[in-house]
Design an enzyme around this catalytic site. Structure first.
Site, mmCIF file in Angstrom:
data_model
loop_
_atom_site.group_PDB
_atom_site.id
_atom_site.type_symbol
_atom_site.label_atom_id
_atom_site.label_comp_id
_atom_site.label_asym_id
_atom_site.label_seq_id
_atom_site.Cartn_x
_atom_site.Cartn_y
_atom_site.Cartn_z
ATOM 1 N N ASP A 174 0.748 -1.034 -0.086
ATOM 2 C CA ASP A 174 0.006 0.138 0.010
ATOM 3 C C ASP A 174 0.950 1.340 -0.039
ATOM 4 O O ASP A 174 0.289 2.332 0.037
ATOM 5 C CB ASP A 174 -0.990 -0.031 1.238
ATOM 6 N N TYR A 269 10.866 4.620 1.304
ATOM 7 C CA TYR A 269 11.330 3.503 1.807
ATOM 8 C C TYR A 269 13.183 3.752 1.231
ATOM 9 O O TYR A 269 13.992 3.349 1.733
ATOM 10 C CB TYR A 269 11.125 2.343 1.671
HETATM 11 C C1 G6P Z 1 3.418 0.513 4.722
HETATM 12 C C2 G6P Z 1 4.334 -0.492 3.943
HETATM 13 C C3 G6P Z 1 4.209 -1.858 4.714
HETATM 14 C C4 G6P Z 1 4.532 -1.624 6.115
HETATM 15 C C5 G6P Z 1 3.788 -0.643 6.965
HETATM 16 C C6 G6P Z 1 4.717 -0.532 8.047
HETATM 17 O O1 G6P Z 1 1.942 0.453 4.841
HETATM 18 O O2 G6P Z 1 3.899 -0.419 2.633
HETATM 19 O O3 G6P Z 1 4.777 -2.852 3.983
HETATM 20 O O4 G6P Z 1 4.300 -2.951 6.748
HETATM 21 O O5 G6P Z 1 3.995 0.676 6.167
HETATM 22 O O6 G6P Z 1 3.772 0.153 9.044
HETATM 23 P P1 G6P Z 1 4.132 -0.146 10.590
HETATM 24 O O7 G6P Z 1 3.128 1.044 11.184
HETATM 25 O O8 G6P Z 1 3.891 -1.587 11.276
HETATM 26 O O9 G6P Z 1 5.438 0.153 10.815
HETATM 27 MN MN MN Z 2 4.854 -2.361 1.879
#
Ligand code: G6P
Ligand code: MN
Length: 446
Positions: A174, A269
């Site tokens: 996403d 990222y």
């Molecule tokens: C985004 C990325 C995901 C990831 C998430 C991390 O949605 O696309 O791949 O897992 O962020 O979120 P968090 O809040 O768990 O660090």
């Molecule tokens: Mn992701």
């Protein structure tokens, strides 16, 4: 339509104990007519986690559309008759994520769930588990579409597409769409009126053009604003609403990345690689993202579930459905209703990027319909991006090899190809510590 049999769809959420599951269920219910929702089954290997989100979702569904929701730890019961599997698993939960983040950081290199050696470690845990799930799906519900969100998606997608080339699996993330929406807000144009061109690998890609309805590319003007005004900020509305400052910082780094390499707009990222040392210096090695997720997000969601279960109603729930749930349901909807909408998806390259390995998974825009996906041809990419991607892809492919074969040599080679690893000594030390911390989760390396 009276009298005509309309098939209803069975959706299964695999890894339903996750704090993300209730929001996905909420979107499925909101879209129940479009997607011809028949039932939702929540499947998890952990009975108590399955029961918490499961009982909440049962109640929530009863009060929001009356669709049957059940939860189970029995994979056969869950998968038989399924039309869609939404897979979002995290073997070892956030407790193992914390180790993935802290071990590399203790050696002065990035500790993150998907990038750097944290991602390597997560891949080594997740690949065997995901292949077991896709294997079971081939046996129990071979016609079901598998939409996979499980991370690290770059390597999970390589493992799935290589092992089960015929599976009806789509590996999604996403982040690109969340970033598109953030950019659209900045440009003050509805997201639906913009067409983004993009290429890369998962969590490692670039937006190359942003077309409006008149066919005008808005990327050059965006570049101009970013380069000429040092106060430019991108604000992610959802993160602001959740008071989650992490994404604010990530977007600030992405803007810096655009200034540093202004050809294309980087996915957030990429900052972990562009600005590795600076970001590591700013990270707290004692309190990482996993700690935040466990202390804040999981706590909020799980307490919400517990309270509603105790009250016997979800009327007081603060459940928030956002991009994560919307995106996966939008893709399912595109398949069910053959809409041919465009989404950024991880798929075998096969020429989509003309000058990149054809047998590698890439992340590119695809049109999605009942027959699956049609990737957009991106053409040839510049040398700089191609070279970055080639090294990253080498690391990804070797990680998959290590997970599948149990070869320590391949694991070490993978680690040494990762851009966050400065030397053999550091790479090997981190690998050995991660291996120790993941006993029982990784296939044993020899
Ligand atoms: C985004 C990325 C995901 C990831 C998430 C991390 O949605 O696309 O791949 O897992 O962020 O979120 P968090 O809040 O768990 O660090
Ligand atoms: Mn992701």
């Amino acid at each position: 339509m009276e009298g005509i049999f309309v098939k209803k769809n069975k959706f299964v959420i695999v890894g339903s104990g996750s704090s993300y599951a209730p929001a996905i269920v909420a979107v499925l219910l909101q879209r129940r007519t479009d997607i011809r929702l028949g039932e939702i089954v929540l499947y998890d290997i952990d009975a108590s986690r399955a029961a918490r989100t499961g009982r909440f979702c049962e109640l929530y569904a009863a009060e929001n559309g009356g669709i049957p929701v059940t939860y189970t730890t029995d994979i056969e019961q869950a998968f038989r008759g399924a039309d869609f599997l939404f897979v979002q698993i995290r073997p070892g939960c956030n407790a193992q994520r914390e180790k993935d983040e802290k071990i590399p950081l203790s050696h002065g290199i990035l500790g993150q769930e998907t990038c750097g050696l944290g991602g390597f470690s997560f891949a080594m845990r997740c690949i065997p588990a995901i292949l077991e799930i896709v294997g079971k799906a081939q046996e129990l519900c071979p016609d079901a579409w598998i939409l996979n969100y499980s991370n690290p998606e770059a390597m999970i997608s390589e493992a799935i597409y290589r092992t089960y080339p015929k599976a009806k699996a789509l590996c999604i993330c996403d982040m690109p769409i969340s970033q598109e929406e953030t950019i659209a807000d900045f440009l003050e144009i509805p997201h639906k009126e913009l067409t983004f061109r993009y290429f890369g690998l998962n969590h490692f890609g670039w937006f190359t053009h942003i077309y409006d309805k008149q066919g005008c590319d808005l990327l050059p003007a965006l570049r101009e604003r970013v380069l000429s005004d040092s106060t430019v900020r991108l604000v992610n509305a959802e993160a602001v609403e959740k008071q989650d400052n992490y994404w604010g910082e990530m977007y600030a780094h992405a803007i810096e990345g655009f200034r540093a390499y202004p050809e294309f707009f980087p996915l957030v990222y990429l900052s972990y690689y562009y600005f590795h040392n600076q970001i590591v210096e700013d990270m707290n090695p004692e309190y990482t993202r996993a700690n935040y997720v466990m202390d804040v997000r999981e706590k909020v969601v799980f307490e919400d579930c517990d309270r509603c279960i105790a009250e016997g109603t979800t009327r007081s729930s603060a459940l928030h459905a956002g991009v994560h749930g919307n995106y996966i349901v939008d893709i399912a909807n595109a398949i069910i209703n053959d809409t041919h909408e465009r989404f950024i998806i991880n798929t075998m390259n096969r020429g989509a990027i003309g000058n990149f390995n054809h047998d590698a998974v890439v992340e590119v825009p695809c049109y999605v319909g009942a027959g699956g996906i049609e990737p957009v041809s991106v053409g040839y990419i510049p040398q700089f991006h191609k070279s970055l991607m080639e090294a990253q892809k080498g690391y990804e492919k070797l990680t998959v090899e290590a997970a599948l074969t149990g070869s320590y040599q391949k694991a070490l080679q993978a680690v040494l190809l990762n851009r966050t690893v400065p030397s053999y000594a550091v790479g090997k030390a981190v690998l050995d510590e991660l291996m120790e911390a993941n006993k029982g989760y990784w296939n044993e390396l020899y």
